[in-house]
Design a protein around this motif. Structure first.
Motif, PDB file in Angstrom:
ATOM      1  N   LEU A   1      53.729  42.005  38.413  1.00  0.00           N
ATOM      2  CA  LEU A   1      53.155  41.322  37.255  1.00  0.00           C
ATOM      3  C   LEU A   1      51.724  41.796  36.987  1.00  0.00           C
ATOM      4  N   TRP A   2      50.991  42.076  38.065  1.00  0.00           N
ATOM      5  CA  TRP A   2      49.617  42.561  37.897  1.00  0.00           C
ATOM      6  C   TRP A   2      49.611  43.919  37.181  1.00  0.00           C
ATOM      7  N   ASN A   3      50.526  44.794  37.581  1.00  0.00           N
ATOM      8  CA  ASN A   3      50.609  46.102  36.925  1.00  0.00           C
ATOM      9  C   ASN A   3      50.944  45.939  35.441  1.00  0.00           C
ATOM     10  N   ARG A   4      51.826  45.001  35.136  1.00  0.00           N
ATOM     11  CA  ARG A   4      52.171  44.766  33.733  1.00  0.00           C
ATOM     12  C   ARG A   4      51.007  44.112  32.999  1.00  0.00           C
ATOM     13  N   TYR A   5      50.315  43.211  33.687  1.00  0.00           N
ATOM     14  CA  TYR A   5      49.178  42.512  33.080  1.00  0.00           C
ATOM     15  C   TYR A   5      48.109  43.498  32.599  1.00  0.00           C
ATOM     16  N   LYS A   6      47.875  44.515  33.407  1.00  0.00           N
ATOM     17  CA  LYS A   6      46.799  45.454  33.086  1.00  0.00           C
ATOM     18  C   LYS A   6      47.075  46.254  31.821  1.00  0.00           C
ATOM     19  N   VAL A   7      48.340  46.379  31.440  1.00  0.00           N
ATOM     20  CA  VAL A   7      48.667  47.176  30.261  1.00  0.00           C
ATOM     21  C   VAL A   7      49.236  46.337  29.123  1.00  0.00           C
ATOM     22  N   SER A   8      49.428  45.025  29.374  1.00  0.00           N
ATOM     23  CA  SER A   8      50.057  44.185  28.356  1.00  0.00           C
ATOM     24  C   SER A   8      49.037  43.747  27.313  1.00  0.00           C
ATOM     25  N   SER A   9      49.532  43.372  26.167  1.00  0.00           N
ATOM     26  CA  SER A   9      48.646  42.901  25.104  1.00  0.00           C
ATOM     27  C   SER A   9      47.968  41.604  25.499  1.00  0.00           C
ATOM     28  N   SER A  10      48.701  40.728  26.223  1.00  0.00           N
ATOM     29  CA  SER A  10      48.091  39.471  26.641  1.00  0.00           C
ATOM     30  C   SER A  10      46.963  39.725  27.611  1.00  0.00           C
ATOM     31  N   GLY A  11      47.146  40.743  28.472  1.00  0.00           N
ATOM     32  CA  GLY A  11      46.073  41.075  29.401  1.00  0.00           C
ATOM     33  C   GLY A  11      44.837  41.559  28.682  1.00  0.00           C
ATOM     34  N   ASN A  12      45.034  42.402  27.644  1.00  0.00           N
ATOM     35  CA  ASN A  12      43.877  42.906  26.896  1.00  0.00           C
ATOM     36  C   ASN A  12      43.159  41.799  26.147  1.00  0.00           C
ATOM     37  N   ASN A  13      43.920  40.839  25.669  1.00  0.00           N
ATOM     38  CA  ASN A  13      43.311  39.781  24.869  1.00  0.00           C
ATOM     39  C   ASN A  13      42.438  38.850  25.681  1.00  0.00           C
ATOM     40  N   ILE A  14      42.782  38.620  26.948  1.00  0.00           N
ATOM     41  CA  ILE A  14      42.026  37.640  27.724  1.00  0.00           C
ATOM     42  C   ILE A  14      41.221  38.276  28.845  1.00  0.00           C
ATOM     43  N   ALA A  15      41.140  39.599  28.820  1.00  0.00           N
ATOM     44  CA  ALA A  15      40.422  40.279  29.898  1.00  0.00           C
ATOM     45  C   ALA A  15      38.977  39.840  29.983  1.00  0.00           C
ATOM     46  N   ASP A  16      38.398  39.462  28.826  1.00  0.00           N
ATOM     47  CA  ASP A  16      36.992  39.121  28.829  1.00  0.00           C
ATOM     48  C   ASP A  16      36.702  37.796  29.518  1.00  0.00           C
ATOM     49  N   ILE A  17      37.731  36.945  29.729  1.00  0.00           N
ATOM     50  CA  ILE A  17      37.486  35.658  30.378  1.00  0.00           C
ATOM     51  C   ILE A  17      38.039  35.613  31.798  1.00  0.00           C
ATOM     52  N   VAL A  18      38.529  36.715  32.258  1.00  0.00           N
ATOM     53  CA  VAL A  18      39.114  36.747  33.596  1.00  0.00           C
ATOM     54  C   VAL A  18      38.228  37.550  34.537  1.00  0.00           C
ATOM     55  N   ASP A  19      38.065  37.051  35.750  1.00  0.00           N
ATOM     56  CA  ASP A  19      37.280  37.781  36.736  1.00  0.00           C
ATOM     57  C   ASP A  19      38.147  38.899  37.305  1.00  0.00           C
ATOM     58  N   LEU A  20      38.159  40.039  36.623  1.00  0.00           N
ATOM     59  CA  LEU A  20      39.038  41.135  37.022  1.00  0.00           C
ATOM     60  C   LEU A  20      38.648  41.695  38.383  1.00  0.00           C
ATOM     61  N   ASP A  21      37.360  41.651  38.696  1.00  0.00           N
ATOM     62  CA  ASP A  21      36.912  42.151  39.994  1.00  0.00           C
ATOM     63  C   ASP A  21      37.502  41.304  41.112  1.00  0.00           C
ATOM     64  N   LYS A  22      37.475  39.991  40.925  1.00  0.00           N
ATOM     65  CA  LYS A  22      38.076  39.080  41.910  1.00  0.00           C
ATOM     66  C   LYS A  22      39.567  39.360  42.058  1.00  0.00           C
ATOM     67  N   SER A  23      40.248  39.524  40.935  1.00  0.00           N
ATOM     68  CA  SER A  23      41.685  39.791  40.966  1.00  0.00           C
ATOM     69  C   SER A  23      41.988  41.069  41.732  1.00  0.00           C
ATOM     70  N   GLN A  24      41.235  42.127  41.420  1.00  0.00           N
ATOM     71  CA  GLN A  24      41.502  43.417  42.035  1.00  0.00           C
ATOM     72  C   GLN A  24      41.268  43.382  43.536  1.00  0.00           C
ATOM     73  N   LYS A  25      40.275  42.617  43.986  1.00  0.00           N
ATOM     74  CA  LYS A  25      40.022  42.510  45.428  1.00  0.00           C
ATOM     75  C   LYS A  25      41.204  41.860  46.140  1.00  0.00           C
ATOM     76  N   ILE A  26      41.749  40.824  45.523  1.00  0.00           N
ATOM     77  CA  ILE A  26      42.912  40.168  46.132  1.00  0.00           C
ATOM     78  C   ILE A  26      44.104  41.121  46.131  1.00  0.00           C
ATOM     79  N   ILE A  27      44.318  41.799  45.011  1.00  0.00           N
ATOM     80  CA  ILE A  27      45.435  42.748  44.904  1.00  0.00           C
ATOM     81  C   ILE A  27      45.299  43.841  45.963  1.00  0.00           C
ATOM     82  N   ASP A  28      44.091  44.385  46.136  1.00  0.00           N
ATOM     83  CA  ASP A  28      43.871  45.431  47.133  1.00  0.00           C
ATOM     84  C   ASP A  28      44.189  44.910  48.532  1.00  0.00           C
ATOM     85  N   ARG A  29      43.828  43.655  48.776  1.00  0.00           N
ATOM     86  CA  ARG A  29      44.051  43.098  50.111  1.00  0.00           C
ATOM     87  C   ARG A  29      45.534  42.882  50.395  1.00  0.00           C
ATOM     88  N   ILE A  30      46.246  42.243  49.463  1.00  0.00           N
ATOM     89  CA  ILE A  30      47.641  41.896  49.748  1.00  0.00           C
ATOM     90  C   ILE A  30      48.558  43.109  49.680  1.00  0.00           C
TER      91      ILE A  30
END
Length: 426
Positions: free
Chosen positions: A234-263
């Protein structure tokens, strides 16, 4: 017998059974649903599967037993009994008895011989499971008849160690798009996606909107590998989806990526250990250190090694500070030795009379070697020192080694600290 199911959960289950539930439609709006719990049977036929009704008393003095009583007042005269009469009937104790009584009643609703497959029994099951989960139970398939699931129940014993409940809530909220999930505009497309990813058609399994079904999956699924696999897909799809682009400005993408890298780290044993450490520290700074350490091991091994050293420092200083002891030392080795001495876990604290004394002392001495090694790595390859043109940094394998060694030491120190405190309070 256990009585873990609370009155609150029982109340909510009763409301589902008697009044149904509101379901969100795909493009807005509310659809009220109701499933007749008796399914394809009459109340007397259903209850006779669970209780010897012909041997139980009738509340109607004109009738000989409970079977005749229930048949007369629910079939012949279907409006005699109030809605939900079965819940407080003292012959059954369904709503006020022990857990096993209620659970036996609930799983019978979903038996293939009882349930009405033309109606939304899956939606009822998903909602009941969502309620039971909070009290430690889950209704699950245990057998089959004619290819259809027969249900039983089990205690919920989820062993989720690579990702925290707070992080699961975070991704559930991130992927939820107004009741939908990301840019999926139909249940079929979303179910096809989840089936390809993890072999489960999520909304068909949980019987709710896409967003709510995904949340239920994150909360109830026992297989952590499936949870993480779906998050990554879902994260891979989120990064390229229209919904992901629309709300990217309100999401802590750095926080998300750190969790993704860890898991997504392939060193599962180390990640589990580090996540356990993170959960033990009630300290945002240390928790952020841990996330950054794991996230940077691939792209910035030098930084990860430095953070591995700093994690040990933070752990030791936290312990020494608890005992109001000096915590400022001129090198890491002295800091760790002071902490070990405080916790009485130095080699000298192991009596020679213990059969395993030599082995234990050797392991404890190895911790000192780990400390020296990390300190030297950090000093030699860290960012704070000038380097000549021939300088080559350390690689990912060195970072993983440093993180594994650091987390092992910190885990041992913090467990020793917790054990010492628990013993002193007894």
């Amino acid at each position: 017998m256990a009585q873990n199911i609370t009155s609150v959960t029982k109340r909510d289950i009763f409301q589902l059974l008697t009044n149904g539930w509101d379901d969100e439609e795909l493009f807005g709006g509310i659809n009220h649903k109701y499933y007749d719990l008796w399914g394809l049977m009459t109340p007397e036929e259903f209850l006779n599967r669970l209780y010897p009704l012909q041997q139980m008393p009738s509340f109607d003095s004109r009738l000989g037993n409970a079977a005749e009583d229930i048949y007369r007042h629910t079939v012949v005269n279907p409006n005699d009994y109030p809605n939900g009469w079965f819940w407080k009937d003292s012959r059954f104790n369904i709503g006020e008895g022990e857990d096993e009584i209620l659970l036996k009643f609930l799983v019978e609703i979903f038996h293939p011989e009882v349930r009405d497959d033309k109606m939304d029994w899956q939606g009822l099951l998903a909602r009941i499971n969502n309620l039971l989960n909070a009290d430690g139970y889950k209704i699950v398939p245990i057998n089959k008849i004619s290819g259809r699931d027969i249900y039983g129940w089990k205690p919920t014993q989820r062993k989720i160690s690579l990702i925290t409940d707070e992080e699961l809530d975070y991704f559930s909220s991130l992927f939820n798009n107004g009741g939908l999930v990301l840019d999926f505009n139909s249940h079929r497309l979303f179910n096809d996606f989840t089936e390809r990813a993890i072999g489960i058609r999520v909304t068909e399994t949980y019987g709710m909107s896409m967003g709510k079904s995904l949340t239920a999956f994150f909360k109830e699924e026992d297989d952590e590998k499936k949870i993480i696999k779906l998050i990554l897909e879902l994260w891979n799809r989120y990064k390229v989806s229209s919904s992901g682009n629309n709300i990217a400005d309100i999401v802590d993408l750095d926080k998300s990526q750190k969790i993704i890298d860890r898991i997504s780290n392939n060193n599962i044993a180390v990640v589990k250990q580090v996540v356990e450490i993170k959960a033990k520290f009630d300290n945002i700074y240390i928790q952020n250190q841990i996330d950054e350490m794991l996230a940077s091991q691939e792209e910035d091994p030098t930084n990860a090694i430095g953070l591995a050293k700093e994690l040990i420092e933070s752990c030791c200083k936290t312990i020494l500070e608890y005992y109001n002891l000096p915590k400022d030392f001129d090198n890491l080795t002295k800091l760790v030795k002071a902490t070990a001495k405080t916790l009485k876990i130095t080699p000298e604290d192991i009596p020679d009379s213990i059969p395993e004394a030599q082995s234990m002392k050797a392991i404890l001495k190895a911790f000192a070697t780990i400390t020296d090694g990390l300190a030297n790595l950090r000093n030699t390859y860290g960012r704070g020192h000038g380097k000549d043109n021939n300088y080559k940094g350390l690689g990912v394998r060195h970072a993983k080694l440093a993180i594994g060694a650091s987390s092992t030491l910190v885990h041992f120190l913090w467990d020793s600290f917790s054990r010492k405190n628990n013993n002193s309070q007894q």
